[in-house]
Design a protein around this motif. Structure first.
Motif, PDB file in Angstrom:
ATOM      1  N   LEU A  77       8.519  -5.539   7.465  1.00  0.00           N
ATOM      2  CA  LEU A  77       7.271  -6.213   7.111  1.00  0.00           C
ATOM      3  C   LEU A  77       6.209  -5.196   6.696  1.00  0.00           C
ATOM      4  N   LEU A  78       6.160  -4.062   7.413  1.00  0.00           N
ATOM      5  CA  LEU A  78       5.186  -3.024   7.065  1.00  0.00           C
ATOM      6  C   LEU A  78       5.463  -2.492   5.661  1.00  0.00           C
ATOM      7  N   ALA A  79       6.749  -2.272   5.373  1.00  0.00           N
ATOM      8  CA  ALA A  79       7.103  -1.767   4.034  1.00  0.00           C
ATOM      9  C   ALA A  79       6.736  -2.797   2.972  1.00  0.00           C
ATOM     10  N   GLY A  80       7.014  -4.061   3.274  1.00  0.00           N
ATOM     11  CA  GLY A  80       6.697  -5.124   2.318  1.00  0.00           C
ATOM     12  C   GLY A  80       5.212  -5.246   2.073  1.00  0.00           C
ATOM     13  N   LEU A  81       4.429  -5.195   3.156  1.00  0.00           N
ATOM     14  CA  LEU A  81       2.983  -5.311   3.010  1.00  0.00           C
ATOM     15  C   LEU A  81       2.418  -4.111   2.264  1.00  0.00           C
ATOM     16  N   ALA A  82       3.004  -2.929   2.536  1.00  0.00           N
ATOM     17  CA  ALA A  82       2.538  -1.730   1.826  1.00  0.00           C
ATOM     18  C   ALA A  82       2.821  -1.871   0.339  1.00  0.00           C
ATOM     19  N   ALA A  83       4.001  -2.409   0.012  1.00  0.00           N
ATOM     20  CA  ALA A  83       4.331  -2.602  -1.401  1.00  0.00           C
ATOM     21  C   ALA A  83       3.372  -3.598  -2.035  1.00  0.00           C
ATOM     22  N   LEU A  84       3.090  -4.699  -1.331  1.00  0.00           N
ATOM     23  CA  LEU A  84       2.159  -5.694  -1.866  1.00  0.00           C
ATOM     24  C   LEU A  84       0.787  -5.075  -2.070  1.00  0.00           C
ATOM     25  N   ARG A  85       0.396  -4.265  -1.091  1.00  0.00           N
ATOM     26  CA  ARG A  85      -0.902  -3.601  -1.163  1.00  0.00           C
ATOM     27  C   ARG A  85      -0.991  -2.731  -2.422  1.00  0.00           C
ATOM     28  N   SER A  86       0.095  -1.970  -2.706  1.00  0.00           N
ATOM     29  CA  SER A  86      -0.008  -1.074  -3.865  1.00  0.00           C
ATOM     30  C   SER A  86       0.231  -1.826  -5.181  1.00  0.00           C
ATOM     31  N   LEU A  87       0.893  -2.979  -5.109  1.00  0.00           N
ATOM     32  CA  LEU A  87       1.105  -3.744  -6.343  1.00  0.00           C
ATOM     33  C   LEU A  87      -0.146  -4.508  -6.746  1.00  0.00           C
ATOM     34  N   ALA A  88      -0.809  -5.081  -5.744  1.00  0.00           N
ATOM     35  CA  ALA A  88      -1.977  -5.906  -6.035  1.00  0.00           C
ATOM     36  C   ALA A  88      -3.120  -5.027  -6.511  1.00  0.00           C
ATOM     37  N   PRO A  89      -4.045  -5.598  -7.286  1.00  0.00           N
ATOM     38  CA  PRO A  89      -5.180  -4.806  -7.748  1.00  0.00           C
ATOM     39  C   PRO A  89      -5.974  -4.228  -6.574  1.00  0.00           C
ATOM     40  N   GLU A  90      -6.633  -3.140  -6.839  1.00  0.00           N
ATOM     41  CA  GLU A  90      -7.413  -2.418  -5.822  1.00  0.00           C
ATOM     42  C   GLU A  90      -8.355  -3.373  -5.073  1.00  0.00           C
ATOM     43  N   SER A  91      -8.998  -4.281  -5.834  1.00  0.00           N
ATOM     44  CA  SER A  91     -10.032  -5.127  -5.235  1.00  0.00           C
ATOM     45  C   SER A  91      -9.435  -6.298  -4.450  1.00  0.00           C
ATOM     46  N   ALA A  92      -8.139  -6.539  -4.610  1.00  0.00           N
ATOM     47  CA  ALA A  92      -7.561  -7.718  -3.969  1.00  0.00           C
ATOM     48  C   ALA A  92      -7.453  -7.521  -2.464  1.00  0.00           C
ATOM     49  N   ARG A  93      -7.532  -8.639  -1.742  1.00  0.00           N
ATOM     50  CA  ARG A  93      -7.381  -8.588  -0.292  1.00  0.00           C
ATOM     51  C   ARG A  93      -5.955  -8.975   0.058  1.00  0.00           C
ATOM     52  N   VAL A  94      -5.399  -8.329   1.071  1.00  0.00           N
ATOM     53  CA  VAL A  94      -4.105  -8.764   1.604  1.00  0.00           C
ATOM     54  C   VAL A  94      -4.381  -9.292   3.004  1.00  0.00           C
ATOM     55  N   ILE A  95      -4.136 -10.586   3.181  1.00  0.00           N
ATOM     56  CA  ILE A  95      -4.459 -11.226   4.460  1.00  0.00           C
ATOM     57  C   ILE A  95      -3.154 -11.603   5.153  1.00  0.00           C
ATOM     58  N   LEU A  96      -3.013 -11.165   6.393  1.00  0.00           N
ATOM     59  CA  LEU A  96      -1.848 -11.538   7.178  1.00  0.00           C
ATOM     60  C   LEU A  96      -2.310 -12.501   8.264  1.00  0.00           C
TER      61      LEU A  96
END
Lengths: 462, 319
Positions: free
Chosen positions: A179-198
């Motif tokens: 999950l950490l790897a997946g979230l990290a990938a999402l974080r780097s894929l999504a635009p800088e300004s986007a929020r990642v909410i879990l």
């Protein structure tokens, strides 16, 4: 089961408790049936033929934008054709019969996912057939303009779809590296300004808050329907009620913790996703058992492996008791959205009758989206679908509480859904210029069949 | 090859909390029994005769309708509860033929004429009682019919005493609460009915907002009249404990068919009915205003039930 507080002031709530418990990895089935569908993706086209030999993880179907399905066992493609999907509709499936050595395709491991550039990451994911909205430039250009707006929020559901399931929790606790790897990938894929909410269950919020850097953790009440995914998504989006598709149109990407974790696992191992966690619950199991199986595995396989048997009159649900789809066929496959397998013994099956509505109003007061459920259901019962629609039936999120609390055991939610489907069908036919579109009421001789009539009807059909 | 088992299928949800219509009515029945027993102890075997005749005749009528409509209406015990309520509204010396007419009116006109359970606009026992009251006022006049009974309290219904003689002196609230007043077999057993009603409310077998709002409506409007002229108009306690107000509050106004389902509407409905009750009692021809207040307000119920929050429809979030 329902937690009714004094005077019912806070409405009806079902506690969502669940310990991760034991997780068991099942042996591969000898035959799988993979439905050609991916949540949130357009129609997939098969890229194998009957008789082809496929390796584990080999691509068997894909969309234009390179989201793909993969062989979940190695073997021969036995059949490509229509069969009943989980929800009873017909859908194209690919059937694979296991044969030979269970050999994986070659892994495409990315050197270090954490340091990979955006282009490398998207190219790897496209190669793995992962369904993300981000595509490498070359593919993006060949596809033309993407219609979906840029992602500005990523919502990852760490809460379960409904009470009794325990899938997402496993990734929050046991499968955390993925999950950490997946979230990290999402974080780097999504635009800088986007929020990642879990979104995590409230009781885990405290202990997890330091575990997921770069992510905004939000607690979700551990009761149903508050934890219903659509309500949580609406809360994040700042509206009262929404759907996954509409949220996506506004730049909100929603996915389950499992999908995020499997994305991470794919990147770490360099292999496409083929597995799925399913919570199996039955009266004969002391507590629900979570098993890891493969997509397309038949229900029969899961039952056999879990040591369960079914007899005539039992009910098999793909999903939980609130939202699960009843299956008539033990060959029904596990899909991307199957979080649970619930077996109801014949004596646990709820029989919904034809008792007239008492007008007690429990359904209306239980409804989390404030539909006048009793009124809508009575309109639908007598074929007044447009009136039911006008009363707001289409706001229904199908949480199932209304039918749960109805003392007359009426099929309340089923009637609401029936009215909505009838009206949507009318709208489609109207657009297509069907001259009979106004005839969207049931035939005039429609009446609730009395018990003797229903029996006669069944006898006739026999 | 072995054939796979024949599975049961249905649309979601596949869960139920175990509540049932039968349980609701059995609880209502259970909570009516203390007041009915109290009535029988107070009024003697005549009261038992009225109750049994009312229940028996109602069940027979319902069985007839069930046979004609080809359905099973008796299984949920609703008619037993309604028959008992009708019996409790009538006084101990009601002639047998009047009870039979009442039961037939209740089942045929009050209930099934409008489509049966869930569809009738008025509480059937109350509608039937109102028709009897208007058609045979002499037969239902407790002061005249219950002359033979030797009672320790004024032998006229308290509301009639107040309207006819302008006094409420012979009726201390405590006595009224214990059922020391002329009236129906069980409908004036105020304390027993209130206890039963509270238990039903806590068990959620009846809505709780409607009865409380009704009693509050009575108390408030009585208090207003009392403040204006305390000599002519009695205070809230007299209005609450005399006549059938408490019986109506917990058992008749709460009939699911005739009460709103939305919380705000339930409160408005209860308050308005309570206000109308006191208004009819104070200014109307009939001392027992509760009967007609409920019947009048029942007609307005669908309209009042339109006061509800809008459904939370699906929206596209702002970009």
């Amino acid at each position: 089961m329902t937690n009714r507080r004094l005077f019912g002031l806070p409405g009806f709530r079902v506690p969502m408790t669940g310990s991760p418990g034991e997780m068991r990895k099942l042996a591969a089935p000898v035959r799988v049936r993979v439905p050609l569908s991916l949540p949130g993706q357009p129609r997939l086209a098969a890229c194998v033929k009957v008789g082809d030999q496929v390796k584990l993880g080999q691509e068997i179907a894909s969309t234009l934008s390179r989201a793909a399905l993969h062989a979940t066992i190695a073997g021969d493609v036995a059949r490509i054709g229509m069969s009943h999907a989980v929800n009873g509709r017909e859908i194209q499936t690919i059937e694979i019969a296991a044969s030979g050595v269970q050999e994986w395709i070659e892994a495409r491991v990315l050197g270090s996912p954490a340091k990979a550039s955006w282009e490398e990451l998207t190219a790897t994911l496209a190669g793995l057939g992962a369904a993300t909205p981000w595509k490498p430039k070359a593919l993006q250009e060949s596809l033309g303009e993407d219609e979906a707006p840029a992602v500005r929020t990523v919502v990852v559901f760490g809460c379960e779809r409904e009470p009794g399931l325990c899938v997402q929790r496993h990734y929050l606790i046991g499968g955390r590296p993925d999950l950490l790897a997946g979230l990290a990938a999402l974080r780097s894929l999504a635009p800088e300004s986007a929020r990642v909410i879990l979104l995590v269950p409230a009781s885990l919020h405290g202990s997890l808050s330091a575990e997921f850097p770069g992510c905004e953790l939000r607690p979700v009440p551990e009761c149903y329907p508050d934890a219903h995914w659509r309500l949580q998504l609406a809360r994040v989006a700042g509206v009262g009620n929404t759907t996954m598709a509409r949220a996506r149109a506004a730049g909100i990407l929603a996915l389950s913790a499992e999908e995020a974790a499997l994305l991470g696992r794919s990147l770490r191992e360099g292999l496409p996703r083929t597995s799925k966690l399913v919570t199996v619950s039955s009266k004969s199991l002391r507590e629900p058992l979570t098993v890891e199986t493969v997509l397309g595995a038949p229900v029969e396989h899961l039952l056999r492996e879990a040591g369960l048997s079914v007899s005539a009159g039992d009910r098999i649900l793909l999903g939980g008791r609130w939202q699960g789809h009843a299956q008539f066929d033990l060959q029904a496959p596990v899909t991307h959205e199957t979080d649970g397998l619930t077996i109801l013994a014949a004596d646990e099956v709820v029989h919904r009758g034809e008792h007239p509505c008492l007008n007690c109003g429990r359904c209306t007061r239980a409804c989390p989206v404030r539909i006048q459920v009793g009124l809508v259901a009575r309109h639908a019962e007598f074929g007044l679908f447009q009136e039911a629609y006008a009363l707001g039936a289409h706001a229904c999120i199908e949480c199932g509480l209304c039918a749960q609390v109805c003392p007359a055991r009426r099929p309340v939610q089923q009637l609401v859904r029936f009215a909505v489907l009838k009206c949507e069908d009318c709208q489609v036919r109207d657009r297509e210029g069907d001259p009979d579109v106004l005839d969207c009421k049931l035939p005039s001789d429609h009446d609730r069949p009395s018990a003797p009539r229903a029996e006669a009807w069944t006898a006739e059909r026999r | 090859m072995q054939r796979p088992p024949l599975l049961s299928v249905a649309a979601a949800p596949h869960i139920h909390d175990g509540s049932s219509v039968r349980r609701i009515y059995l609880w209502q029945l259970l909570m009516l029994v203390p007041a009915a027993v109290g009535g029988v102890l107070a009024w003697g075997p005549g009261a038992a005769r009225v109750l049994m005749l009312a229940i028996g005749a109602s069940v027979l009528c319902e069985a007839l309708v069930a046979r004609l409509r080809g359905r099973d209406y008796l299984a949920d015990f609703s008619v037993v509860v309604q028959g008992l309520m009708l019996g409790m509204l009538l006084h101990a010396e009601t002639p047998w033929w009047l009870i039979l007419i009442g039961a037939a009116l209740m089942v045929f006109v009050g209930k099934h004429f409008f489509g049966g359970q869930g569809s009738y606009p008025f509480p059937p026992p109350l509608l039937s009682y109102a028709i009897l009251l208007v058609s045979w006022p002499g037969q239902l006049d407790v002061a005249r019919r219950l002359v033979a009974y030797d009672v320790s309290f004024p032998p006229i219904a308290p509301l009639t005493v107040w309207r006819s003689f302008g006094t409420t002196g012979g009726f201390p609230p405590g006595g009224l609460l214990l059922g020391q007043q002329m009236g129906g077999v069980g409908s004036s057993m105020v304390l027993l009915l209130a206890i039963g009603g509270l238990i039903l409310m806590l068990g959620r077998y009846i809505p709780w907002r409607t009865p409380l709002a009704y009693l509050a409506g009575i108390a408030l409007s009585a208090q207003i009249f009392h403040l204006v002229n305390s000599a002519a108009y009695p205070g809230p306690l007299f209005h609450l404990f005399s006549g059938i107000a408490v019986f109506v509050a917990f058992f008749l106004i709460t009939d699911f068919s005739c009460t709103p389902v939305n919380p705000v509407a339930q409160v408005i409905y209860g308050l308005a009915t309570g206000f109308l009750t006191v208004l009819i009692r104070t200014l109307g021809v009939w001392p027992e205003g509760a009967v007609f207040a409920v019947l009048l307000m029942s007609i307005a119920q669908p309209l009042i039930d339109k006061i509800h929050p809008q459904p939370v429809v699906v929206e596209v979030p702002a970009q």
